[in-house]
Enzyme design. Structure first.
Site, PDB file in Angstrom:
ATOM      1  N   CYS A 174     -19.044  -2.370   3.581  1.00  0.00           N
ATOM      2  CA  CYS A 174     -19.650  -3.691   3.434  1.00  0.00           C
ATOM      3  C   CYS A 174     -20.405  -4.084   4.697  1.00  0.00           C
ATOM      4  O   CYS A 174     -21.484  -3.557   4.950  1.00  0.00           O
ATOM      5  CB  CYS A 174     -18.593  -4.710   3.021  1.00  0.00           C
ATOM      6  SG  CYS A 174     -19.342  -6.095   2.141  1.00  0.00           S
ATOM      7  N   LYS A 212      25.485 -17.102   5.755  1.00  0.00           N
ATOM      8  CA  LYS A 212      25.321 -18.542   5.493  1.00  0.00           C
ATOM      9  C   LYS A 212      23.907 -18.947   5.063  1.00  0.00           C
ATOM     10  O   LYS A 212      23.761 -19.709   4.091  1.00  0.00           O
ATOM     11  CB  LYS A 212      25.755 -19.343   6.732  1.00  0.00           C
ATOM     12  CG  LYS A 212      25.853 -20.846   6.498  1.00  0.00           C
ATOM     13  CD  LYS A 212      27.170 -21.275   5.891  1.00  0.00           C
ATOM     14  CE  LYS A 212      28.258 -21.230   6.940  1.00  0.00           C
ATOM     15  NZ  LYS A 212      29.608 -21.253   6.365  1.00  0.00           N
ATOM     16  N   GLY A 255     -16.636  -7.763   7.078  1.00  0.00           N
ATOM     17  CA  GLY A 255     -16.407  -8.924   7.921  1.00  0.00           C
ATOM     18  C   GLY A 255     -17.511  -9.953   7.782  1.00  0.00           C
ATOM     19  O   GLY A 255     -18.506  -9.728   7.102  1.00  0.00           O
ATOM     20  N   HIS A 308     -16.264  -2.481  -1.540  1.00  0.00           N
ATOM     21  CA  HIS A 308     -14.953  -2.399  -0.877  1.00  0.00           C
ATOM     22  C   HIS A 308     -14.071  -1.384  -1.606  1.00  0.00           C
ATOM     23  O   HIS A 308     -13.181  -1.762  -2.380  1.00  0.00           O
ATOM     24  CB  HIS A 308     -14.272  -3.762  -0.870  1.00  0.00           C
ATOM     25  CG  HIS A 308     -14.859  -4.707   0.116  1.00  0.00           C
ATOM     26  ND1 HIS A 308     -14.548  -4.663   1.456  1.00  0.00           N
ATOM     27  CD2 HIS A 308     -15.762  -5.693  -0.033  1.00  0.00           C
ATOM     28  CE1 HIS A 308     -15.221  -5.595   2.090  1.00  0.00           C
ATOM     29  NE2 HIS A 308     -15.970  -6.243   1.214  1.00  0.00           N
ATOM     30  N   GLU A 345     -11.671   0.260  -0.626  1.00  0.00           N
ATOM     31  CA  GLU A 345     -10.257   0.207  -0.243  1.00  0.00           C
ATOM     32  C   GLU A 345      -9.409  -0.502  -1.290  1.00  0.00           C
ATOM     33  O   GLU A 345      -8.217  -0.211  -1.421  1.00  0.00           O
ATOM     34  CB  GLU A 345     -10.086  -0.467   1.135  1.00  0.00           C
ATOM     35  CG  GLU A 345     -10.358  -1.977   1.205  1.00  0.00           C
ATOM     36  CD  GLU A 345     -11.822  -2.319   1.453  1.00  0.00           C
ATOM     37  OE1 GLU A 345     -12.686  -1.468   1.154  1.00  0.00           O
ATOM     38  OE2 GLU A 345     -12.104  -3.431   1.934  1.00  0.00           O
TER      39      GLU A 345
HETATM   40  N1  GLN Z   1     -20.875 -10.840   5.840  1.00  0.00           N
HETATM   41  C1  GLN Z   1     -21.486  -9.842   5.045  1.00  0.00           C
HETATM   42  C2  GLN Z   1     -22.063 -10.424   3.747  1.00  0.00           C
HETATM   43  O1  GLN Z   1     -21.726 -11.487   3.346  1.00  0.00           O
HETATM   44  C3  GLN Z   1     -20.511  -8.735   4.719  1.00  0.00           C
HETATM   45  C4  GLN Z   1     -19.334  -9.191   3.922  1.00  0.00           C
HETATM   46  C5  GLN Z   1     -18.219  -8.182   3.896  1.00  0.00           C
HETATM   47  O2  GLN Z   1     -18.160  -7.271   4.708  1.00  0.00           O
HETATM   48  N2  GLN Z   1     -17.270  -8.360   3.008  1.00  0.00           N
HETATM   49  O3  GLN Z   1     -22.868  -9.793   3.096  1.00  0.00           O
END
Ligand code: GLN
Length: 533
Positions: A381, A189, A354, A507, A509
């Site tokens: 990073c 449904k 991060g 990055h 990845e």
């Molecule tokens: N915060 C950190 C910066 O701005 C690393 C950024 C991240 O890991 N993408 O440089």
């Protein structure tokens, strides 16, 4: 002109529409069709760049520096084709463009309306991905049919059916067929109602792909076919796969979805057997070894926040016929008590990217553990920035070394803002983004892994290693193994007297694929396997 496939979703969100669209992309690539993929997201943010990972998961970055939806990561991993700024539009970006044009006077005093102005802009965005030589454009419409904000997008793709001719446009609706345990049966449904909503708008799906936990009986398929007005052979089952999302192209292939699409478009191409993909899936399903790698993140509970990292680790494992058991550790947990308690069982440690201060000391503790105990380490990073801070504090005797992102008054700002970032106020789209070239030091671990010395990777950050400290760090034994070609930006660091300790400001990845594992991830997994444990 290209043919168009539109993928919509019904009943509930989180059905894996992106993975399904990407899987269809894989099937078409294997039929030697040249494809482009595009995702339309009906929410109002201009891009997901400023959105919280709790709400939106990872922000995927393209070569040309667009901050996009994580489904583009699936597109690239499944099809091996790069995406770009043109591959992801939000409603916000569409409205933004229309309103800018209105302010410029482009509409010559006309009344600006959802139809035709917004729908025209949506159609223009979709068509802009079509280039000479492209056979099929695959367009995923985000959200769920029935959402108010998705209406203009559905209206736009309905119009495209009329304008391009139904032979050149295909609508694939991904729906959910729930299994009701108490009744011991599946229910059709919700799918009937979702398709009814689509038909109200004027779209009749050509194919129904049914996500379900259990097998869909012949009876249920007949019912779905009848009530949803979809031919029986075009009712396709997409049952939960047990082990890997990479099985999904095979599931759709077994039911002849690629052939169905070719017949609809009257395209003739040699049949495929999905050989290379199948071989890869086989390796995913039957690993010869296992390895435990810890990911020390800010959000250990969020599956989607580090999507590409987890995928890249899987790929790294594939390079060694090994399955990677990812141990998700919240960095904050390492800040209480002895971090070795959680880190000891790991054969390798990865600190991902991060923002912000949460868990930073835990990440630094994990890196110290990796450095001192010879545990294979890959920093990405923020992971590179933390590695530099850790080295500065504990090896180069720079007490209190930090990044100015977190500690603006640090006595040793080993990571800081470069001049070009210093005046930046706005948050959206203002970081160092997209692909940047990097030159590797010959003979370094980085150069050995990549097998070349000129590389490029995608970036997304504001802060950089502070050149004022470079000499002191290098004198203390930190090897800057990769830098921008002009030498100004530190891109990679490593330690010579360590089995595997490497970090990158980029990055990597985002560029790893199951059919082409990224060397840094393959390297980490290889070193972790060699360590044993
Ligand atoms: N915060 C950190 C910066 O701005 C690393 C950024 C991240 O890991 N993408 O440089």
């Amino acid at each position: 002109m290209a043919k168009y496939i539109f993928v919509t979703g019904g009943v509930v969100s989180s059905l894996g529409k992106g993975v399904t669209a990407a899987s269809i992309g894989r099937l078409l690539i294997d039929r030697r069709l040249r494809i482009r993929m595009i995702k339309m997201d009906p929410y109002l943010n201009v891009d997901p760049g400023t959105m919280n990972p709790f709400q939106h998961g990872e922000v995927y970055v393209t070569d040309d520096g667009a901050e996009t939806d994580l489904d583009l990561g699936h597109y690239e991993r499944f099809t091996g084709q790069p995406t770009s700024r043109k591959s992801n539009y939000t409603a916000g970006r569409i409205y933004w463009e229309v309103l800018n044009r209105e302010r410029r006077g482009d509409y010559l005093g006309g009344t600006i309306q959802m139809i035709p102005h917004i729908t025209d802009q949506i159609k223009a965005a979709i068509r802009a991905i079509d280039e000479p030589g492209v056979d099929v454009v695959l367009c995923e419409i985000g959200g769920t049919v029935g959402d108010i904000e998705g209406l203009t997008f559905l209206e736009a793709i309905r119009q495209m059916g009329l304008e391009h001719g139904r032979d050149n446009v295909m609508y694939i609706h991904l729906t959910y067929v729930p299994y009701i345990r108490a009744a011991g049966e599946i229910k059709t449904k919700p799918s009937q109602q979702s398709v009814a909503k689509l038909r109200e708008i004027g779209i009749t799906p050509d194919v129904l792909i049914c996500r379900s936990e259990v097998a869909i009986s012949e009876d249920a398929r007949r019912k779905l076919s009848l009530f949803c007005n979809v031919p029986l052979h075009a009712v396709i089952e997409e049952r939960d796969v047990e082990h890997s999302i990479y099985e999904i192209p095979l599931v759709l292939y077994e039911q002849g979805l690629d052939e169905l699409i070719l017949v609809h478009f009257r395209l003739a191409r040699p049949p495929s057997r999905l050989t290379e993909w199948r071989r890869m899936v086989d390796r995913v399903l039957h690993p010869r070894r296992r390895v435990r790698i810890g990911v020390i993140g800010k959000y250990s509970e969020l599956q989607d926040a580090y999507k590409s990292i987890y995928e890249a680790l899987t790929h790294g494992g594939l390079a060694h016929d090994a399955a990677v058991d990812v141990v998700k550790i919240a960095a904050e947990e390492l800040e209480q008590g002895d971090p070795a308690r959680l880190l000891e069982p790991l054969q390798g440690i990865l600190v991902p990217g991060g923002f912000g201060s949460r868990g930073i000391e835990g990440k630094i503790a994990a890196i110290r553990h990796a450095r001192e105990r010879g545990v294979p380490f890959l920093g990405i990073c923020l992971g590179l920035q933390c590695a530099v801070i850790e080295f500065a504090r504990h090896v180069a005797s720079l007490d209190g070394a930090h990044t100015t992102e977190i500690e603006p008054g640090t006595p040793h700002p080993v990571v800081c803002l470069m001049e070009e970032q210093q005046g930046v106020q706005a948050l959206g789209g203002t970081m160092r983004l997209g692909v940047w070239p990097c030159r590797l030091q010959p003979g370094s671990l980085a150069a050995r892994l990549y097998g070349v010395t000129d590389i490029s990777e995608r970036h997304r950050h504001r802060y950089e290693v502070n050149n004022a400290y470079r000499e002191r760090l290098e004198a203390a034994g930190l090897r800057v193994s990769g830098a921008s070609p002009d030498g100004r930006l530190v891109e990679m660091v490593e330690l010579a007297d360590h089995p595997f300790f490497i970090a990158t400001q980029a990055h990597p990845e985002f560029k790893s694929q199951p059919l082409a594992p990224h060397p840094l991830f393959a390297g980490l997994v290889g070193a972790a396997l060699a360590r044993g444990g």
